[in-house]
Design an enzyme around this catalytic site. Structure first.
Site: not given
Length: 839
Positions: A350, A383-386
């Site tokens: 994402n 998901s992207d990081y965080g």
């Protein structure tokens, strides 16, 4: 103590190897290589008293934590105290030399774990095996497969509260690992998963392989300027080969975002401003990473990122708001993702932005309706990081519990590093989500674990013997050099290039004249010290050291005492000057947006001083984005855009400067003449008051009062050491139906004195329709090699498929009417003619 030293240190979880490279020029310097961790150590202070050395350093990936070294050297040995981030200080003894590689130590250990008779399972066999395993798993087990952690308890960006990877793996609470870029570390963690976790499910090992793994290729914005799909595909296949040998199975790339704002740091990772070319490059990258079959242990899962419209961040500021229409989404930003999905990409990540006010990480329309249902994507969504936690920061969820619910409902399969999905157990108990939603995610994850073969052969990707063979292999370096040559764009040349005579004295002036910072962002190669500098490239081509006058003049963003004066003196002694200027790697990439995309002021001052000397001057740029170069266009004799070219940068640049390679690169992002034009791109709309040749001096039209609308260098632009002419366009017919094809042909002639390659580009304009359409859209190109005085006919086929776009009826289609076709050497330098589509 000058030289290379090493030690091995056994912790409860891993074997650490550290190399010290101690050198002395004016002062003692210390370089540190820490394995199996990918994080570079930057030494800030070094103090030496007798045989004692003290040093302090940091890594940008370990915020707030320092590295400390207190060492005593004697003959061939050393001993002392070392403090690593998040660990207690410990005592070490070491020896001179590079020492044994961790790969060598691992090879014999692996022997009992090897399997030779594993065959790929077919789709039906995989489905059955997944369901059997799924039925054995608890909710906690399933959440574990949907969770990821780092290979160490170090964090990126904001602090992440997490237990050690060893503990999480043992408890079955993670299914994938990020940034284990050493086969020893992969083996250690995989062994825990297989032997000690509840169901023995092997781990996926993820990493951002963006433009090479150990052999570094040009950054993606650079290689896009090659317009060479075969070379780009090969670069990614080599990167996959090197990464998979280390145990990497899942890539966080390619980035296929269309981007039109050079202030955004991540333009360096993409293919530029055009969706047609971007789609071709997305397809080539997926094919390079994934090969013919994901069961092949020399391939890795490709992940298309960032879905979707991340490149439209307002003001070019990373992580910022995106506000675009559905038509812009469909016609500009979506096509490369469609192409990548059609090419079989196994994963999608994402984007950080919102769409219609909803963060994409929890956006059911974008991820479920559009990506999964409409585009038919059935792979892993990560998901992207965080990004799941950031749903709360955006203001779209009250807390991480609600954020986890939104992400799951949007069909997010894996949470990268953060732990919001730990709330899913409670959310199921309270009836907010159902277990079948977890089952759908885990099915997709397990399916790919079977596809790549690790369910039957968990250690098949751990191949230290192949690491030693593949990493930085001479054939890989040669491929990097060739792609680097093709990525260079000649922006200006009044005859200063190629450098004709090695007897001339050449002053190489600027911070990039002898810099190894030629790799760019998003790389963690252990071989960065072997990057070929411009000076080394020129010397390797036979330029005698006595004829190379080297002066940095300044640092990238800082003055050097007496630097400009020494540089001017060198220029005065030279016959020709190379100004080696640009951006450091840290000035591009994620979280590296710039308000001002000119060269740093100190470099501008250096350039002005050198130009005043009056010698022929060539600007050689190292950078990760289009820059404002109007002053240089007016004041220097030639401009060579080299970007960040990778491991063989210096060789490739020297090849071009000396005429051993005739430049062929074409821009994939327009270069603004002024920052106030940004974003500037070729496929804009006319507006109701378009500027024309006749009205360009009048006021009440869509124009600036203090300058032109036009970019300094447009999309598709790039010069050669020869010259080309393109004839008028010939059409096979001037009217077509939706089942017919028009053939547009031109004759391309090399009118210069040397062989060269031209990239002939075809653009189409829909003159009127139910919504306004861009003034031009790239719909084809053809690269043609021509000897001096040679001519060839180039043909393009035009079908109704080339005229399709997303229209107000919320569907794709072509509308009848009049069209223009343009063919030329750039988006600006074209011939034109017309045809009609009748339905």
């Amino acid at each position: 103590m000058i030289g290379t030293w090493h030690f091995l240190h056994q912790t409860p979880d891993t074997t650490i190897k550290m190399q010290f490279i101690i050198d002395k020029k004016e002062d003692i310097t210390l370089s540190v290589i820490l394995e199996p961790f990918p994080f570079p150590v930057e030494i800030h202070t070094v103090t030496v008293e007798g045989n004692l050395l003290q040093a302090r350093g940091i890594s940008q990936f370990v915020p707030g934590e320092s590295f400390e070294f207190d060492l005593a050297f004697e003959d061939q040995e050393f001993q002392g105290r070392i403090k690593l981030p998040y660990q207690e200080a410990f005592f070490v003894k070491g020896m001179k030399g590079t020492g044994p590689s961790l790969e060598d130590l691992l090879i014999s250990t692996l022997s009992p774990y090897r399997k030779s008779d594993v065959k790929p399972r077919n789709d039906q066999e995989i489905r059955e095996a997944v369901e059997i395993l799924l039925n054995k798993m608890s909710i906690t087990d399933k959440i574990g497969q949907m969770s990821q952690c780092m290979s160490t308890n170090l964090s990126l960006g904001s602090d992440i509260e997490s237990e050690t990877p060893e503990k999480l793996i043992m408890e079955g609470r993670v299914g994938s690992i990020l940034s284990a870029v050493n086969s020893n570390r992969v083996f250690e963690l995989q062994k825990i998963a297989v032997e000690r976790s509840p169901h023995g499910i092997p781990l996926l090992f993820n990493f951002d392989v963006i433009h090479g793994f150990q052999t570094i290729f040009p950054v993606p914005l650079a290689w896009s300027c090659s317009w060479d799909m075969a070379a780009i595909r090969e670069a990614n296949a080599i990167a996959s080969k090197e990464a998979s040998a280390t145990g990497i199975t899942y890539n966080h790339g390619p980035m296929v975002d269309i981007t039109r704002d050079p202030r955004w740091g991540r333009v360096v990772e993409g293919a530029g401003e055009d969706p047609y070319l971007g789609s071709l490059i997305a397809k080539a990258q997926v094919e390079g990473f994934q090969g013919e079959s994901l069961f092949d242990p020399e391939t890795i899962i490709a992940c298309l990122k960032h879905f979707v419209a991340y490149g439209a961040a307002e003001a070019g500021r990373d992580y910022n708001t995106v506000d675009i229409s559905e038509g812009t989404l469909r016609n500009v930003f979506l096509p490369p993702f469609q192409a990548g999905i059609e090419a079989g990409a196994g994963s999608v990540m994402n984007s950080f932005n919102t769409y219609q006010g909803v963060p994409v990480a929890g956006n059911r329309y974008i991820l479920n309706e559009l990506l999964r249902k409409e585009l038919g994507f059935d792979g892993i969504l990560i998901s992207d990081y965080g990004a799941i936690d950031e749903i709360v920061a955006h203001g779209n969820a009250k807390d991480s519990k609600e954020a986890a619910q939104k992400a799951l409902e949007a069909t997010m399969d894996i949470e990268m590093v953060t732990r919001s999905y730990d709330h899913l157990h409670e959310l199921i108990e309270r009836g907010f989500v159902v277990e079948e939603q977890l089952n759908e995610a885990v099915r997709r994850i397990l399916t790919f674990k079977y596809k790549i073969g690790i369910m039957d052969d968990p250690f098949r990707y751990v191949r230290p013997e192949k690491e030693k063979e593949y990493h930085f292999h001479p054939m890989h370096l040669e491929a990097s050099r060739k792609l680097a040559q093709k990525s260079i764009v000649l922006l200006k040349n009044n005859g200063a290039l190629p450098l004709a005579d090695k007897k001339q004295k050449l002053a190489v002036i600027g911070p990039f004249g002898d810099s190894k910072d030629m790799l760019g962002p998003w790389q963690w190669s252990r071989y960065s010290k072997e990057t070929v500098t411009l000076r080394e490239g020129l010397e390797a081509k036979g330029f005698p050291k006595t004829h190379l006058l080297m002066e940095a003049g300044c640092k990238v963003e800082e003055a050097v005492d007496g630097g400009i004066e020494r540089a001017v003196a060198a220029a005065e002694q030279a016959d020709i000057v190379i100004l080696a200027l640009g951006e450091s790697s840290e000035m591009s990439g994620e979280a590296a947006s710039r308000m001002d995309i000119t060269l740093p002021q100190v470099q501008q001052e250096l350039a002005e001083a050198i130009v005043r000397v009056g010698k022929p001057t060539v600007l050689v740029l190292t950078n990760g984005r289009p820059l404002v170069l109007d002053w240089f266009e007016r004041h220097v004799d030639a401009i060579v855009e080299t970007w960040f070219l990778g491991s063989q940068a210096g060789h490739a640049i020297a090849d071009v400067l000396l005429g051993h390679y005739n430049p062929t690169g074409k821009l994939t992002m327009s270069f603004p003449a002024h920052i106030g034009q940004v974003p500037v791109y070729y496929s804009h709309y006319k507006t109701g008051r378009p500027v024309t040749e006749n009205n360009k001096g009048e006021k009440f039209f869509s124009r600036y009062i203090d300058g032109s609308n036009d970019p300094l260098y447009p999309f598709g632009y790039g010069l050669s050491y020869t010259s080309f002419e393109i004839s008028d366009i010939r059409l096979s017919q001037t009217q077509m139906t939706d089942s017919e094809t028009i053939v547009a042909s031109v004759t391309v002639s090399n009118t210069g004195q040397v062989p060269g390659e031209e990239t002939v580009q075809m653009y189409i304009q829909d003159l009127y329709g139910s919504v306004v359409r861009p003034v031009k859209e790239l719909k084809g190109f053809n690269k043609v090699q021509l000897a001096a005085s040679e001519a060839k006919e180039i043909c393009f086929s035009i079908t109704a498929a080339d005229l399709v776009y997303w229209n107000p009826e919320l569907k794709y289609g072509a509308e009848p009417g009049d069209f223009k076709v343009y063919i030329g050497s750039s988006s600006r330098d074209v011939k034109e003619t017309s045809f009609e589509l009748v339905l």
